[in-house]
Scaffold this motif. Structure first.
Motif, PDB file in Angstrom:
ATOM      1  N   VAL A   1     -10.395  47.294  13.793  1.00  0.00           N
ATOM      2  CA  VAL A   1      -9.892  48.662  13.730  1.00  0.00           C
ATOM      3  C   VAL A   1     -10.484  49.722  14.695  1.00  0.00           C
ATOM      4  O   VAL A   1     -11.608  49.533  14.854  1.00  0.00           O
ATOM      5  CB  VAL A   1     -10.044  49.289  12.065  1.00  0.00           C
ATOM      6  CG1 VAL A   1     -11.473  49.176  11.736  1.00  0.00           C
ATOM      7  CG2 VAL A   1      -9.431  50.696  12.236  1.00  0.00           C
TER       8      VAL A   1
ATOM      9  N   VAL B   1      -5.108  49.421  13.589  1.00  0.00           N
ATOM     10  CA  VAL B   1      -5.765  48.435  12.835  1.00  0.00           C
ATOM     11  C   VAL B   1      -4.894  46.854  13.190  1.00  0.00           C
ATOM     12  O   VAL B   1      -3.712  47.164  13.347  1.00  0.00           O
ATOM     13  CB  VAL B   1      -5.592  48.629  11.548  1.00  0.00           C
ATOM     14  CG1 VAL B   1      -4.205  48.944  10.994  1.00  0.00           C
ATOM     15  CG2 VAL B   1      -6.426  47.196  10.808  1.00  0.00           C
TER      16      VAL B   1
ATOM     17  N   GLN C   1      -4.405  36.540  10.444  1.00  0.00           N
ATOM     18  CA  GLN C   1      -4.547  35.802   9.171  1.00  0.00           C
ATOM     19  C   GLN C   1      -5.575  34.414   9.088  1.00  0.00           C
ATOM     20  O   GLN C   1      -6.017  34.175  10.256  1.00  0.00           O
ATOM     21  CB  GLN C   1      -3.204  35.127   8.974  1.00  0.00           C
ATOM     22  CG  GLN C   1      -2.135  36.548   8.404  1.00  0.00           C
ATOM     23  CD  GLN C   1      -0.779  35.696   8.089  1.00  0.00           C
ATOM     24  OE1 GLN C   1      -0.037  35.252   8.761  1.00  0.00           O
ATOM     25  NE2 GLN C   1      -0.566  36.013   6.977  1.00  0.00           N
TER      26      GLN C   1
ATOM     27  N   HIS D   1      -9.661  47.644  -1.539  1.00  0.00           N
ATOM     28  CA  HIS D   1      -8.267  48.138  -1.129  1.00  0.00           C
ATOM     29  C   HIS D   1      -7.435  48.349  -2.278  1.00  0.00           C
ATOM     30  O   HIS D   1      -6.850  49.175  -2.660  1.00  0.00           O
ATOM     31  CB  HIS D   1      -7.728  47.367   0.167  1.00  0.00           C
ATOM     32  CG  HIS D   1      -8.206  47.324   1.455  1.00  0.00           C
ATOM     33  ND1 HIS D   1      -9.515  46.974   1.897  1.00  0.00           N
ATOM     34  CD2 HIS D   1      -7.575  48.222   2.370  1.00  0.00           C
ATOM     35  CE1 HIS D   1      -9.447  47.392   3.000  1.00  0.00           C
ATOM     36  NE2 HIS D   1      -8.672  48.305   3.561  1.00  0.00           N
TER      37      HIS D   1
ATOM     38  N   LEU E   1     -12.680  38.854   6.614  1.00  0.00           N
ATOM     39  CA  LEU E   1     -12.702  39.801   5.568  1.00  0.00           C
ATOM     40  C   LEU E   1     -13.200  39.013   4.081  1.00  0.00           C
ATOM     41  O   LEU E   1     -12.235  38.220   3.878  1.00  0.00           O
ATOM     42  CB  LEU E   1     -11.453  40.695   5.193  1.00  0.00           C
ATOM     43  CG  LEU E   1     -11.058  41.686   6.283  1.00  0.00           C
ATOM     44  CD1 LEU E   1      -9.743  42.324   5.903  1.00  0.00           C
ATOM     45  CD2 LEU E   1     -12.034  42.895   6.097  1.00  0.00           C
TER      46      LEU E   1
ATOM     47  N   CYS F   1      -8.825  37.105   6.175  1.00  0.00           N
ATOM     48  CA  CYS F   1      -8.333  37.655   7.605  1.00  0.00           C
ATOM     49  C   CYS F   1      -9.301  38.399   8.490  1.00  0.00           C
ATOM     50  O   CYS F   1     -10.263  38.736   8.017  1.00  0.00           O
ATOM     51  CB  CYS F   1      -7.189  39.100   7.401  1.00  0.00           C
ATOM     52  SG  CYS F   1      -5.710  38.496   6.629  1.00  0.00           S
ATOM     53  N   SER F   2      -9.058  38.140   9.893  1.00  0.00           N
ATOM     54  CA  SER F   2      -9.918  38.692  10.782  1.00  0.00           C
ATOM     55  C   SER F   2      -9.484  40.158  10.995  1.00  0.00           C
ATOM     56  O   SER F   2      -7.958  40.577  11.307  1.00  0.00           O
ATOM     57  CB  SER F   2      -9.928  38.035  12.111  1.00  0.00           C
ATOM     58  OG  SER F   2     -10.954  38.548  12.902  1.00  0.00           O
ATOM     59  N   PHE F   3     -10.252  41.183  11.062  1.00  0.00           N
ATOM     60  CA  PHE F   3     -10.103  42.415  10.913  1.00  0.00           C
ATOM     61  C   PHE F   3     -10.457  43.271  11.957  1.00  0.00           C
ATOM     62  O   PHE F   3     -11.618  43.169  12.408  1.00  0.00           O
ATOM     63  CB  PHE F   3     -10.408  42.943   9.642  1.00  0.00           C
ATOM     64  CG  PHE F   3      -9.965  44.632   9.422  1.00  0.00           C
ATOM     65  CD1 PHE F   3      -8.714  44.571   8.598  1.00  0.00           C
ATOM     66  CD2 PHE F   3     -10.805  45.445   9.741  1.00  0.00           C
ATOM     67  CE1 PHE F   3      -8.496  46.036   8.241  1.00  0.00           C
ATOM     68  CE2 PHE F   3     -10.294  46.872   9.282  1.00  0.00           C
ATOM     69  CZ  PHE F   3      -9.081  47.016   8.496  1.00  0.00           C
TER      70      PHE F   3
ATOM     71  N   LEU G   1      -5.263  40.172   2.216  1.00  0.00           N
ATOM     72  CA  LEU G   1      -6.629  40.458   3.124  1.00  0.00           C
ATOM     73  C   LEU G   1      -7.520  39.589   3.312  1.00  0.00           C
ATOM     74  O   LEU G   1      -8.154  39.424   4.316  1.00  0.00           O
ATOM     75  CB  LEU G   1      -7.175  41.987   2.799  1.00  0.00           C
ATOM     76  CG  LEU G   1      -6.102  43.305   3.193  1.00  0.00           C
ATOM     77  CD1 LEU G   1      -6.988  44.371   2.980  1.00  0.00           C
ATOM     78  CD2 LEU G   1      -5.810  43.172   4.542  1.00  0.00           C
TER      79      LEU G   1
ATOM     80  N   LEU H   1      -4.780  42.714  12.423  1.00  0.00           N
ATOM     81  CA  LEU H   1      -5.443  41.728  11.784  1.00  0.00           C
ATOM     82  C   LEU H   1      -4.805  40.196  12.091  1.00  0.00           C
ATOM     83  O   LEU H   1      -3.672  40.191  12.570  1.00  0.00           O
ATOM     84  CB  LEU H   1      -4.931  41.831   9.957  1.00  0.00           C
ATOM     85  CG  LEU H   1      -5.387  43.103   9.264  1.00  0.00           C
ATOM     86  CD1 LEU H   1      -4.630  44.180   9.455  1.00  0.00           C
ATOM     87  CD2 LEU H   1      -5.901  42.645   7.958  1.00  0.00           C
TER      88      LEU H   1
ATOM     89  N   GLN I   1     -11.677  51.115   7.805  1.00  0.00           N
ATOM     90  CA  GLN I   1     -11.013  52.139   8.217  1.00  0.00           C
ATOM     91  C   GLN I   1     -11.596  53.514   8.241  1.00  0.00           C
ATOM     92  O   GLN I   1     -11.618  54.526   9.260  1.00  0.00           O
ATOM     93  CB  GLN I   1      -9.365  52.383   7.531  1.00  0.00           C
ATOM     94  CG  GLN I   1      -8.567  51.007   7.739  1.00  0.00           C
ATOM     95  CD  GLN I   1      -8.688  50.159   6.693  1.00  0.00           C
ATOM     96  OE1 GLN I   1      -9.882  50.275   5.730  1.00  0.00           O
ATOM     97  NE2 GLN I   1      -7.569  49.378   6.174  1.00  0.00           N
TER      98      GLN I   1
END
Length: 448
Positions: free
Chosen positions: A164, A178, A182, A144, A136, A160-162, A157, A180, A121
């Motif tokens: 942003v 953002v 799962q 985090h 992630l 997860c595919s992330f 997290l 996400l 982020q």
């Protein structure tokens, strides 16, 4: 339920989800749907909720929008640190998962935080570029947790595919968007980046429009407030109470004003006016007309003559704006009230016995129009009688017209004597039941 926290049905993912194999037509349909649903109001928080309502679960399992704090509180673009460590507020989140409250605990709506530059982020804000992490690693979840002190983040997290994307407007980073997916869902792909960036761009425009709207409304309200009397100087022979409520939105913020002016010979002027424009311009015109009224009142003019001269002043100030005004002069020694009206709604007089009725004051042209003379109406104002002056926001609403509103006002004023401040509060509560309203000015003056 928190207004900024949306819980969506996770079972609808299979039916609605855009995948990497989605066609161009399906993606364009998604953006078209977003365009029609985002920005329905000029409310920043509502806009963010609308964006997430579109994106989850159709594009992601969870999502959130963070906006720079100064932009929300002051309406100004903040100075963006080069490392991306800006103070941001989580305005809205959406979750389509079996454990939505875990996500709310991990990422609560309304939280104001700084994202360290080593987190995705912070990178997105610092570089103004989209960051995609297909999966992630545990280390990012741990980072985090370390940054925000919540162990549950490290459990949610990893895997997860992330994705942003920064929210960009006028060359400034407003915050970030953002999304996400799962571990059980298909990860984001490079083809998804362009779609998210387009959605983020549209979101940023709507947020910026909301910012400009809020800033202009704050400016208009501040100007209005500075030009209205902070404390009316009332003579001992009059008991005076007043209420002023600004409009519920910028379109209604106008130029309502009121005044009590001491005159020579134990006389007092009571004034209520309404500029028929909106925003900063109307508020500025209101201030000029209020000052002009005070100056003309010092010349000891009869109400019709004062309004005639005030009309000429209004025409010189701004030919595009008009206003209504009622000017009443109370003579304590004679016990009389002289009134003239420039297109304003009729005053209401409450007799000492408690019976209220409209006064048959003949309204002349509004200020800023024509050069016709005004007529004067004269009546007695004995001890215990009360005069009510007001603007149209008090008697006009969606549920009733002005005549019905006037009848309601007279009914409220009729009855056993009450404290004058209590009467003001009762009228405002009864006549303004909802938040969607115009400016309201109410001035009550009771002879003692």
């Amino acid at each position: 339920m928190k207004p900024g926290f949306l819980i969506k049905d996770p079972r609808s993912r299979a039916r609605l989800r855009l995948s990497g194999a989605s066609t161009t037509q399906e993606r364009l349909a998604f953006l078209n749907d977003a365009s029609t649903r985002i920005g329905s109001t000029l409310d920043l928080e509502q806009t963010c909720r609308e964006v997430l309502d579109v994106a989850v679960p159709r594009f992601a399992d969870t999502g959130g929008i963070m906006v720079q704090e100064r932009l929300i509180t002051e309406g100004e673009f903040p100075v963006r640190p080069t490392d991306g460590t800006a103070l941001v507020r989580r305005v809205a989140t959406a979750v389509a998962a079996e454990n939505p409250w875990d996500w709310d605990t991990a990422f609560p709506v309304g939280e104001v935080v700084v994202y360290p530059p080593h987190l995705p982020q912070g990178q997105a804000m610092a570089t103004a570029k989209t960051v995609l992490v297909p999966r992630l690693p545990q280390s990012v979840g741990d980072d985090h947790t370390k940054a925000f002190g919540r162990e549950i983040i490290a459990k949610l997290l990893p895997g997860c595919s992330f994705l942003v994307a920064p929210l960009l407007a006028r060359g400034n980073v407003l915050g970030f968007f953002v999304l996400l997916r799962q571990a059980v869902s298909e990860p984001f792909q490079e083809a998804d980046v362009a779609l998210v960036e387009e959605l983020a761009a549209r979101t940023a425009i709507c947020i910026d429009n909301a910012r400009l709207y809020s800033r202009e409304r704050r400016t208009a309200l501040m100007l209005q407030s500075s030009l209205l009397p902070r404390c009316l100087k009332t003579p001992p022979w009059l008991e005076v109470a007043y209420r002023y409520l600004p409009a519920s939105d910028l379109a209604g913020v106008g130029g309502d004003w009121f005044d009590v002016i001491s005159l020579s010979g134990d006389r007092t002027a009571l004034v209520v006016g309404d500029v028929m424009g909106h925003g900063v311009r109307a508020a500025a015109t209101m201030g000029q007309l209020r000052t002009a009224t005070q100056t003309l009142a010092s010349l000891d003019l009869d109400p019709p003559e004062l309004l005639f001269r005030l009309n000429r002043v209004a025409q010189q100030l701004d030919s595009d704006q008009i206003a209504t005004c009622v000017y009443a002069r109370y003579d304590r020694a004679a016990g009389t009230l002289q009134i003239a009206s420039a297109g304003h709604l009729p005053p209401v007089l409450v007799q000492p016995a408690g019976v209220a009725g409209r006064l048959p004051v003949l309204p002349g042209p509004p200020l800023g129009i024509g050069a016709e003379p005004y007529e004067m109406y004269e009546t007695a104002l004995p001890a215990g009688a009360m005069l009510a002056l007001y603007t149209d926001g008090l008697v006009e609403g969606r549920e009733w017209n002005i005549d019905e509103g006037l009848d309601k006002l007279c009914a409220l004023l009729t009855g056993p004597p009450l404290g004058i401040d209590r009467i003001c509060d009762m009228i405002v509560r009864a006549q303004c039941p909802n938040s969607e309203r115009d400016d309201i000015a109410l001035l009550l003056a009771k002879a003692v």
